[in-house]
Design an enzyme around this catalytic site. Sequence first.
Site: not given
Length: 479
Positions: A239, A402
């Site tokens: 991933c 963020h």
Amino acid sequence: MSSSPTNKTDGVQIHQTRILPDFLQSVNLKYVKLGYHYLVSHLLTLCLVPLMTMIIVQASQLNPNDIHQLWLQLQYNFVSVVIFSTIVVFGSTVYITTRPRSIYLVDYSCYRPPSHLQVQFHRFMEHSKLTGDFDESSLEFQRKILERSGLGEETYVPEAMHFIPPRPSMAKAREEAEQVMFGALDNLFANTNVKAKDIGILVVNCSLFNPTPSLSAMIVNKYKLRGNIKSFNLGGMGCSAGVIAIDLAKDMLQLHRNTYAVVVSTENITQNWYFGNKKSMLIPNCLFRVGGVAVLLSNKASDKQRAKYKLVHVVRTHCGADDKAFRCVYQEQDDVGKTGVSLSKDLMAIAGGALKTNITTLGPLVLPISEQLLFFSTLVAKKLFNAKMKPYIPDFKLAFDHFCIHAGGRAVIDELEKNLQLLPVHVEASRMTLHRFGNTSSSSIWYELAYTEAKGRIRKRNRVWQIAFGSGFKCNSAV
């Protein structure tokens, strides 16, 4: 003016009045820390302002005769001036020609599968039961995993899994790969108006499906990319491979001038669904879903204005030398010969160790000097005075606006929120991506960025931290 509560001492009432509030009670320490951060971050500026003021004052007091004398001194030292100027010009030329090129992220496109591929929980469980491959214990285990997973009722599974019995095949796997990759690329090319012949570098990553010809060759064939394209196909890297692909494209863009690089990150589920009863191998069935992204990178100065982002740092951590880390996400056959991916019980602990190593490297690159000083001073104090002192955890909220944390599962997001001392808003994109799309593997961090953009939270000069974990075991960060 406000009165404080009445105090009684030896039967005498004393009324106290307070003009100012009790700062020890009212001042929030986070604001003190924020002020310290601003002070240390702008310390150089604060020191230079008086110096520049003094220089300007002294210069304003010079008369024409002083300026003439200064010019004469420069003439007498002509050789020194020429040598100094030559060194400056030569040094500037070397710096300009050897400095790393800026890498711009022009745009990206996340694939959204058609609605008929959505799978609700009850339908998932019904199909699992009707296949006849799972015993009652395995069915109950999958039901509990789904309920606790953080996934919603609108995630997508490939078309082959919607049949009873499922129809996994090489043809169906190719079909899934084509739908995801071509769907994302069509949208990317339409949004950026980039022509296929302008693409000089292509990087594709897919961990579990690596046919011949490769996925990158499928893209070259579909879009008729040029014959001298530098194409790469990354497999088996889990991933976190999306950040690895970005890093590879970045390195290639440093070597090849004035060109574009396309990165395609996806995973293929069709041939990798597990039809056995080993609990550790059933978890991926419940978490992984269809998804993919296409990213356009450029080293062209002309793309600076239209690019959405600029790639600042990529930090990669590989823990594969440790046997436990190497085997914590492991593709294998169970006792009856059915293939799947097994997830170890040590996975979260190993991921935590990999994250610690990764942020130790990343921290000095991104954290303000105030946080680095606090971390260093705490580390020294711990070594010299009190070994039991808790280490200072840097506040990464001062470095990033963020956070895109790999949506591997609810537990992954919970642990990072806790360990990095993040607020719920910082992990909202990760939780909502997991709920809406599930674990889309290496592309999940891009769905999270798209969510943040859709909410209108991205501002100019904002910094985004993408964090991904993958088999091997690896933890990779992109800024």
